[in-house]
Design a protein around this motif. Structure first.
Motif, short mmCIF file in Angstrom:
data_model
loop_
_atom_site.label_atom_id
_atom_site.label_comp_id
_atom_site.label_asym_id
_atom_site.label_seq_id
_atom_site.Cartn_x
_atom_site.Cartn_y
_atom_site.Cartn_z
N HIS A 157 0.83 -1.21 0.00
CA HIS A 157 0.00 0.00 0.00
C HIS A 157 0.87 1.26 0.00
CE1 HIS A 157 -3.65 2.41 0.85
NE2 HIS A 157 -2.78 3.19 1.46
N THR A 158 1.64 1.46 1.04
CA THR A 158 2.35 2.72 1.19
C THR A 158 3.43 2.92 0.13
OG1 THR A 158 3.81 1.69 2.83
CG2 THR A 158 1.89 2.90 3.66
N SER A 159 4.08 1.84 -0.32
CA SER A 159 5.12 2.00 -1.34
C SER A 159 4.52 2.43 -2.68
CB SER A 159 5.90 0.70 -1.51
OG SER A 159 6.59 0.36 -0.33
N VAL A 160 3.35 1.88 -3.01
CA VAL A 160 2.68 2.28 -4.25
C VAL A 160 2.11 3.69 -4.11
CG1 VAL A 160 0.75 1.77 -5.81
CG2 VAL A 160 2.17 -0.09 -4.91
N GLU A 161 1.50 3.97 -2.98
CA GLU A 161 0.89 5.29 -2.76
C GLU A 161 1.92 6.40 -2.78
OE1 GLU A 161 -2.76 6.63 0.05
OE2 GLU A 161 -0.95 6.00 1.10
N ALA A 162 3.17 6.10 -2.43
CA ALA A 162 4.20 7.13 -2.38
C ALA A 162 4.67 7.59 -3.75
CB ALA A 162 5.40 6.61 -1.59
N VAL A 163 4.31 6.85 -4.80
CA VAL A 163 4.70 7.24 -6.15
C VAL A 163 3.95 8.50 -6.55
CG1 VAL A 163 4.77 6.56 -8.57
CG2 VAL A 163 5.20 4.85 -6.78
N ASN A 164 4.66 9.50 -7.01
CA ASN A 164 4.05 10.78 -7.36
C ASN A 164 3.68 10.82 -8.84
OD1 ASN A 164 3.23 13.48 -7.31
ND2 ASN A 164 5.28 14.19 -7.83
N LEU A 202 -2.17 -1.17 -10.89
CA LEU A 202 -1.59 -1.64 -9.63
C LEU A 202 -0.43 -2.62 -9.86
CD1 LEU A 202 -1.49 -1.86 -6.60
CD2 LEU A 202 -3.40 -3.48 -6.68
N ILE A 203 -0.67 -3.69 -10.58
CA ILE A 203 0.37 -4.69 -10.76
C ILE A 203 1.57 -4.14 -11.53
CG2 ILE A 203 0.91 -6.89 -11.90
CD1 ILE A 203 -1.78 -7.92 -10.94
N PRO A 204 1.38 -3.41 -12.67
CA PRO A 204 2.55 -2.83 -13.33
C PRO A 204 3.36 -1.89 -12.44
CG PRO A 204 0.65 -2.76 -14.79
CD PRO A 204 0.15 -3.18 -13.44
N THR A 205 2.67 -1.15 -11.56
CA THR A 205 3.39 -0.24 -10.66
C THR A 205 4.21 -1.03 -9.65
OG1 THR A 205 1.68 1.46 -10.90
CG2 THR A 205 3.14 1.63 -8.98
N VAL A 206 3.62 -2.07 -9.08
CA VAL A 206 4.38 -2.92 -8.15
C VAL A 206 5.59 -3.52 -8.85
CG1 VAL A 206 4.28 -5.04 -6.78
CG2 VAL A 206 2.39 -3.41 -6.68
N GLU A 207 5.39 -4.02 -10.06
CA GLU A 207 6.51 -4.61 -10.81
C GLU A 207 7.59 -3.58 -11.10
OE1 GLU A 207 4.31 -8.22 -13.23
OE2 GLU A 207 4.31 -6.21 -14.09
N ALA A 208 7.18 -2.34 -11.43
CA ALA A 208 8.18 -1.29 -11.68
C ALA A 208 8.98 -0.98 -10.42
CB ALA A 208 7.48 -0.03 -12.19
N LEU A 209 8.31 -0.98 -9.28
CA LEU A 209 9.02 -0.73 -8.02
C LEU A 209 9.94 -1.91 -7.68
CD1 LEU A 209 6.15 0.92 -5.95
CD2 LEU A 209 8.10 2.06 -7.02
N PHE A 210 9.51 -3.11 -7.96
CA PHE A 210 10.40 -4.27 -7.78
C PHE A 210 11.67 -4.11 -8.62
CE2 PHE A 210 6.92 -7.63 -6.62
CZ PHE A 210 6.76 -7.01 -5.39
N GLU A 211 11.50 -3.56 -9.82
CA GLU A 211 12.63 -3.38 -10.74
C GLU A 211 13.42 -2.11 -10.46
OE1 GLU A 211 10.55 -3.32 -14.42
OE2 GLU A 211 9.90 -5.42 -14.29
N ASN A 212 12.99 -1.34 -9.46
CA ASN A 212 13.64 -0.08 -9.10
C ASN A 212 13.56 0.94 -10.24
OD1 ASN A 212 14.85 1.51 -7.13
ND2 ASN A 212 16.93 1.06 -7.83
N ASP A 213 12.47 0.86 -11.00
CA ASP A 213 12.25 1.78 -12.13
C ASP A 213 11.22 2.83 -11.71
OD1 ASP A 213 11.85 3.06 -14.52
OD2 ASP A 213 11.72 1.22 -15.72
N LEU A 214 11.67 3.83 -10.96
CA LEU A 214 10.76 4.86 -10.46
C LEU A 214 10.19 5.70 -11.59
CD1 LEU A 214 9.49 6.11 -7.97
CD2 LEU A 214 11.47 7.63 -7.77
N LEU A 220 3.20 5.56 -14.89
CA LEU A 220 1.95 4.82 -14.64
C LEU A 220 1.01 5.60 -13.73
CD1 LEU A 220 3.51 1.27 -14.13
CD2 LEU A 220 1.93 1.92 -15.97
N ALA A 221 1.56 6.39 -12.82
CA ALA A 221 0.74 7.14 -11.86
C ALA A 221 0.05 8.33 -12.51
CB ALA A 221 1.59 7.60 -10.69
N GLN A 222 0.52 8.76 -13.68
CA GLN A 222 -0.02 9.98 -14.27
C GLN A 222 -1.49 9.85 -14.65
OE1 GLN A 222 2.35 12.13 -17.18
NE2 GLN A 222 0.53 12.67 -18.36
#
Length: 414
Positions: A157-164, A202-214, A220-222
């Motif tokens: 939750h918080t890691s995904v929500e922190a993406v701006n 949701l899933i692509p964002t989690v995968e991007a964070l796993f890959e350290n691709d901010l 994706l958040a836009q």
């Protein structure tokens, strides 16, 4: 939605308003952006009221709702943000407060009430809020965190929500309703559609964070942020238009474009099919355009295709149910029949208002031809379109039923 994103939603929404409206709002840009975070600032029960008053002496005016609403504040409604229809009374309350503030020239109040409504739009488009279960357990099982040191503190939750996410370009805002009641209902409908759409991020964002691709995660958040800003802009424009008595006349509503509040369908369909039916099995069959027998001729009409349930999980029927707004629509109309090419079974079409059957087509086959349906809605708050098997389960795969041109017609129209 993080604080920066909520501020961006408010900024984007206000910038999308016509200049004739924006030029009259005598409030600083800082206040506009800050107002989007009001629920987070003041909905925290661990912060004493006196501390909150240091930030805004009138914070309770905007955050604490009066008795009679199904919530005392935005974050404590009787349903999660994934279920938008229980929030209609809250949206109506906020829209009416915005209208009242605008009429009185109290732009500080207008902006703060707008910020609370905008915050709700941001929450319902935030992928971190839209997972398959509120505790994130299913997501953890489907998409486990890689066992690497960098991700030892990852939180779904918080890691995904922190993406701006930055707000993209918006369309010109539109009127949501001819009354605040209708505008609140339509806003909830659009927000429910946004919930279902924004889950895909949701899933692509989690995968991007796993890959350290901010950078990818922020891209994706836009779109969710932009959708929230568009909803906010539409709500702002509607509140101002209604406050000034210039709402205008809107067209009838097409049920195909409105999300049902509840559905029951067989797994082979999974839901009503827009503008066609599928010849199943197999499940990968194409959607065939919806055609009814009209005056003896197979005729394409826009609509909703349904297939009654096999009976393995309940009765041999299917339905979709919609919430209706107060004081808005007078009639429901449609044409019904089996698909002229693949509907070789037998079904019965039923219309229910507030759970009670008010119209039945009787037993229909493909040879029956299309039937007209026009029902007075009265004070009903729900409309259900149901199709029941009328062949004792003998033609399950062939009961392809079709509701053509399903419309909610407004008061005073024929």
């Amino acid at each position: 939605m993080n604080a920066v994103s909520h501020a961006g939603i408010m900024r984007g929404a206000f910038q999308a308003l016509p200049e004739t409206i924006r030029s009259r709002i005598n409030v600083s840009e800082e206040m506009i952006e800050r107002a989007g975070n009001y629920p987070d600032l003041f909905d925290d029960p661990s912060v004493p009221p006196e501390k909150k008053r240091e930030t805004d002496p009138q914070w309770e005016k905007y955050i604490v709702y009066p008795e009679g609403l199904p919530a005392r504040s935005l974050h404590f409604v009787p349903a999660p943000c994934t279920e938008q229809f229980p929030r209609i009374p809250v949206y109506e309350y906020l829209l009416k407060r915005m209208m009242e503030a605008w009429k009185n020239g109290n732009f500080d109040d207008f902006v703060k009430f707008s910020g609370c409504l905008s915050h709700a739009m941001g929450d319902c488009t935030q992928p971190a809020h839209l997972g398959p279960d509120p505790n994130g357990q299913i997501l953890r099982e489907l998409l486990p965190v890689p066992e690497i040191p960098r991700l030892k503190d990852f939180h779904y939750h918080t890691s995904v929500e922190a993406v701006n996410g930055k707000c993209g370009p918006l369309n010109a805002p539109r009127l949501l309703g001819e009354t605040p009641e209708e505008a609140a209902w339509k806003l909830a409908c659009l927000a429910q559609q946004a919930v279902r759409f924004c889950r895909r991020f949701l899933i692509p964002t989690v995968e991007a964070l796993f890959e350290n691709d901010l950078e990818k995660a922020e891209r994706l958040a836009q779109e969710p942020v932009t959708i929230a800003a568009q909803l906010t802009a539409d709500a702002l424009f509607s509140a101002v238009s209604l406050a000034e008595g210039g709402g205008g006349e809107l067209p009838d509503e097409d049920l195909r474009t409105l999300p049902p509040v509840q559905e029951f369908h067989d797994l082979v369909y999974g839901g009503a099919i827009p503008d066609g039916n599928k010849k199943v099995p197999p499940n990968n069959a194409p959607v065939l355009p919806g055609r009814l027998l009209v005056n003896g001729v197979p005729t394409f009409l826009p609509g909703l295709g349904m297939l009654p349930h096999s009976g393995m999980n309940g009765e041999r029927s299917c339905f979709s149910r919609w919430i209706l707004p107060e004081r808005t629509f007078s009639w429901f109309s449609a044409k019904v029949g089996l698909h002229a090419e693949i509907g070789t079974g037998a079904v019965e079409f039923l219309v229910l208002l507030d759970g009670k059957t008010v119209w039945s087509s009787g037993r229909m086959t493909r040879e029956s031809g299309a039937k007209e349906c026009r029902i007075a809605l009265g004070e009903a708050r729900t409309l259900t379109l149901k199709v029941a098997d009328a062949n004792d389960g003998k033609t399950f795969w062939d009961n392809h039923a079709y509701w053509a041109e399903p419309l909610l017609q407004r008061k005073g129209r024929i």
